[in-house]
Write a protein that holds these residues in place. Sequence first.
Motif, PDB file in Angstrom:
ATOM      1  N   ASP A  10       0.831  -1.207   0.000  1.00 24.28           N
ATOM      2  CA  ASP A  10       0.000   0.000   0.000  1.00 24.28           C
ATOM      3  C   ASP A  10       0.865   1.257   0.000  1.00 24.28           C
ATOM      4  O   ASP A  10       0.569   2.222  -0.711  1.00 24.28           O
ATOM      5  N   LEU A  11       1.924   1.249   0.797  1.00 28.57           N
ATOM      6  CA  LEU A  11       2.837   2.392   0.816  1.00 28.57           C
ATOM      7  C   LEU A  11       3.455   2.620  -0.556  1.00 28.57           C
ATOM      8  O   LEU A  11       3.537   3.760  -1.034  1.00 28.57           O
ATOM      9  N   LEU A  12       3.880   1.547  -1.205  1.00 30.71           N
ATOM     10  CA  LEU A  12       4.515   1.671  -2.510  1.00 30.71           C
ATOM     11  C   LEU A  12       3.531   2.225  -3.541  1.00 30.71           C
ATOM     12  O   LEU A  12       3.872   3.110  -4.328  1.00 30.71           O
ATOM     13  N   TYR A  13       2.304   1.734  -3.542  1.00 33.14           N
ATOM     14  CA  TYR A  13       1.285   2.265  -4.437  1.00 33.14           C
ATOM     15  C   TYR A  13       1.042   3.745  -4.162  1.00 33.14           C
ATOM     16  O   TYR A  13       0.891   4.545  -5.085  1.00 33.14           O
ATOM     17  N   CYS A  14       1.015   4.114  -2.906  1.00 31.99           N
ATOM     18  CA  CYS A  14       0.803   5.507  -2.521  1.00 31.99           C
ATOM     19  C   CYS A  14       1.951   6.390  -3.007  1.00 31.99           C
ATOM     20  O   CYS A  14       1.725   7.459  -3.583  1.00 31.99           O
ATOM     21  N   ILE A  15       3.164   5.951  -2.786  1.00 35.70           N
ATOM     22  CA  ILE A  15       4.342   6.713  -3.239  1.00 35.70           C
ATOM     23  C   ILE A  15       4.285   6.891  -4.752  1.00 35.70           C
ATOM     24  O   ILE A  15       4.572   7.972  -5.275  1.00 35.70           O
ATOM     25  N   ALA A  16       3.897   5.838  -5.464  1.00 34.67           N
ATOM     26  CA  ALA A  16       3.838   5.898  -6.929  1.00 34.67           C
ATOM     27  C   ALA A  16       2.789   6.903  -7.408  1.00 34.67           C
ATOM     28  O   ALA A  16       2.960   7.518  -8.455  1.00 34.67           O
ATOM     29  N   GLY A  17       1.740   7.085  -6.623  1.00 33.14           N
ATOM     30  CA  GLY A  17       0.646   7.945  -7.045  1.00 33.14           C
ATOM     31  C   GLY A  17       0.789   9.407  -6.656  1.00 33.14           C
ATOM     32  O   GLY A  17      -0.017  10.240  -7.075  1.00 33.14           O
ATOM     33  N   LEU A  18       1.795   9.720  -5.860  1.00 36.51           N
ATOM     34  CA  LEU A  18       1.994  11.096  -5.403  1.00 36.51           C
ATOM     35  C   LEU A  18       3.319  11.624  -5.935  1.00 36.51           C
ATOM     36  O   LEU A  18       4.237  10.858  -6.210  1.00 36.51           O
ATOM     37  N   ASP A  19       3.425  12.932  -6.070  1.00 31.61           N
ATOM     38  CA  ASP A  19       4.647  13.553  -6.572  1.00 31.61           C
ATOM     39  C   ASP A  19       5.579  13.886  -5.415  1.00 31.61           C
ATOM     40  O   ASP A  19       5.329  14.832  -4.677  1.00 31.61           O
ATOM     41  N   ARG A  20       6.619  13.083  -5.248  1.00 30.69           N
ATOM     42  CA  ARG A  20       7.629  13.261  -4.195  1.00 30.69           C
ATOM     43  C   ARG A  20       6.993  13.541  -2.826  1.00 30.69           C
ATOM     44  O   ARG A  20       7.250  14.560  -2.201  1.00 30.69           O
ATOM     45  N   PRO A  21       6.170  12.602  -2.349  1.00 30.47           N
ATOM     46  CA  PRO A  21       5.475  12.837  -1.090  1.00 30.47           C
ATOM     47  C   PRO A  21       6.402  12.750   0.123  1.00 30.47           C
ATOM     48  O   PRO A  21       7.385  12.024   0.117  1.00 30.47           O
ATOM     49  N   SER A  22       6.056  13.498   1.149  1.00 27.48           N
ATOM     50  CA  SER A  22       6.734  13.362   2.441  1.00 27.48           C
ATOM     51  C   SER A  22       6.089  12.198   3.182  1.00 27.48           C
ATOM     52  O   SER A  22       5.015  11.721   2.806  1.00 27.48           O
ATOM     53  N   GLY A  23       6.739  11.763   4.251  1.00 24.69           N
ATOM     54  CA  GLY A  23       6.147  10.719   5.075  1.00 24.69           C
ATOM     55  C   GLY A  23       4.784  11.138   5.590  1.00 24.69           C
ATOM     56  O   GLY A  23       3.841  10.344   5.627  1.00 24.69           O
ATOM     57  N   GLN A  24       4.665  12.410   5.959  1.00 24.30           N
ATOM     58  CA  GLN A  24       3.397  12.938   6.465  1.00 24.30           C
ATOM     59  C   GLN A  24       2.296  12.859   5.408  1.00 24.30           C
ATOM     60  O   GLN A  24       1.176  12.454   5.692  1.00 24.30           O
ATOM     61  N   SER A  25       2.608  13.250   4.180  1.00 25.92           N
ATOM     62  CA  SER A  25       1.567  13.217   3.141  1.00 25.92           C
ATOM     63  C   SER A  25       1.203  11.782   2.760  1.00 25.92           C
ATOM     64  O   SER A  25       0.049  11.501   2.440  1.00 25.92           O
ATOM     65  N   ASN A  52      15.366   0.334   1.653  1.00 22.02           N
ATOM     66  CA  ASN A  52      16.443  -0.658   1.774  1.00 22.02           C
ATOM     67  C   ASN A  52      16.341  -1.763   0.723  1.00 22.02           C
ATOM     68  O   ASN A  52      17.360  -2.317   0.304  1.00 22.02           O
ATOM     69  N   LYS A  53      15.129  -2.080   0.289  1.00 21.22           N
ATOM     70  CA  LYS A  53      14.933  -3.097  -0.745  1.00 21.22           C
ATOM     71  C   LYS A  53      15.106  -2.518  -2.147  1.00 21.22           C
ATOM     72  O   LYS A  53      14.995  -3.237  -3.133  1.00 21.22           O
ATOM     73  N   GLY A  54      15.329  -1.193  -2.234  1.00 21.96           N
ATOM     74  CA  GLY A  54      15.544  -0.561  -3.524  1.00 21.96           C
ATOM     75  C   GLY A  54      14.274  -0.270  -4.297  1.00 21.96           C
ATOM     76  O   GLY A  54      14.321   0.031  -5.490  1.00 21.96           O
ATOM     77  N   LEU A  55      13.126  -0.360  -3.640  1.00 24.27           N
ATOM     78  CA  LEU A  55      11.848  -0.119  -4.313  1.00 24.27           C
ATOM     79  C   LEU A  55      11.425   1.338  -4.268  1.00 24.27           C
ATOM     80  O   LEU A  55      10.566   1.767  -5.035  1.00 24.27           O
ATOM     81  N   ALA A  56      12.021   2.090  -3.355  1.00 28.63           N
ATOM     82  CA  ALA A  56      11.734   3.523  -3.220  1.00 28.63           C
ATOM     83  C   ALA A  56      13.042   4.245  -2.925  1.00 28.63           C
ATOM     84  O   ALA A  56      13.989   3.655  -2.400  1.00 28.63           O
ATOM     85  N   ASP A  57      13.064   5.503  -3.290  1.00 30.55           N
ATOM     86  CA  ASP A  57      14.202   6.367  -2.991  1.00 30.55           C
ATOM     87  C   ASP A  57      13.770   7.386  -1.945  1.00 30.55           C
ATOM     88  O   ASP A  57      12.600   7.773  -1.883  1.00 30.55           O
ATOM     89  N   LYS A  58      14.729   7.817  -1.152  1.00 35.73           N
ATOM     90  CA  LYS A  58      14.462   8.776  -0.089  1.00 35.73           C
ATOM     91  C   LYS A  58      15.404   9.954  -0.263  1.00 35.73           C
ATOM     92  O   LYS A  58      16.601   9.770  -0.505  1.00 35.73           O
ATOM     93  N   GLY A  59      14.853  11.152  -0.176  1.00 31.85           N
ATOM     94  CA  GLY A  59      15.662  12.357  -0.292  1.00 31.85           C
ATOM     95  C   GLY A  59      15.232  13.362   0.756  1.00 31.85           C
ATOM     96  O   GLY A  59      14.250  13.168   1.466  1.00 31.85           O
ATOM     97  N   GLU A  60      15.960  14.448   0.828  1.00 41.28           N
ATOM     98  CA  GLU A  60      15.699  15.449   1.856  1.00 41.28           C
ATOM     99  C   GLU A  60      15.035  16.675   1.248  1.00 41.28           C
ATOM    100  O   GLU A  60      15.527  17.230   0.266  1.00 41.28           O
ATOM    101  N   ILE A  61      13.908  17.081   1.833  1.00 41.57           N
ATOM    102  CA  ILE A  61      13.250  18.330   1.452  1.00 41.57           C
ATOM    103  C   ILE A  61      13.874  19.470   2.243  1.00 41.57           C
ATOM    104  O   ILE A  61      14.244  20.497   1.694  1.00 41.57           O
ATOM    105  N   ASP A  62      13.965  19.268   3.548  1.00 38.59           N
ATOM    106  CA  ASP A  62      14.666  20.200   4.426  1.00 38.59           C
ATOM    107  C   ASP A  62      15.235  19.386   5.586  1.00 38.59           C
ATOM    108  O   ASP A  62      15.177  18.162   5.557  1.00 38.59           O
ATOM    109  N   ARG A  63      15.773  20.037   6.570  1.00 42.22           N
ATOM    110  CA  ARG A  63      16.460  19.316   7.658  1.00 42.22           C
ATOM    111  C   ARG A  63      15.539  18.374   8.436  1.00 42.22           C
ATOM    112  O   ARG A  63      16.008  17.441   9.066  1.00 42.22           O
ATOM    113  N   ARG A  64      14.237  18.624   8.388  1.00 38.23           N
ATOM    114  CA  ARG A  64      13.308  17.802   9.166  1.00 38.23           C
ATOM    115  C   ARG A  64      12.405  16.920   8.326  1.00 38.23           C
ATOM    116  O   ARG A  64      11.702  16.070   8.850  1.00 38.23           O
TER     117      ARG A  64
END
Length: 90
Positions: A10-25, A52-64
């Motif tokens: 479900d998380l992966l589907y959600c990430i795929a459907g949103l444009d660079r979402p934060s954890g909160q979104s 960690n499984k390479g299915l999603a990438d994580k980046g920084e929007i700001d320090r938090r």
Amino acid sequence: MHGLTGFQRDLLYCIAGLDRPSGQSIREELEAQTDREITHGRLYPNLDTLVNKGLADKGEIDRRTNYYAISEDGVDALVEYHEWGSTRLP
């Protein structure tokens, strides 16, 4: 995809459907779809698993705040999972 939990899929589907979402979104979107509260302690370890499984990438929007994006492997996994599920339907 078969090695993931339903929540991780479900998380992966959600990430795929949103444009660079934060954890909160991501959390807000899933809570709206499922009508269930998702805790910080459940959300972020599962997002880390996808990264960690390479299915999603994580980046920084700001320090938090981090953003998540589906990786090429994640797209491939979703396509394969969808195709597998489609062959099971009458």
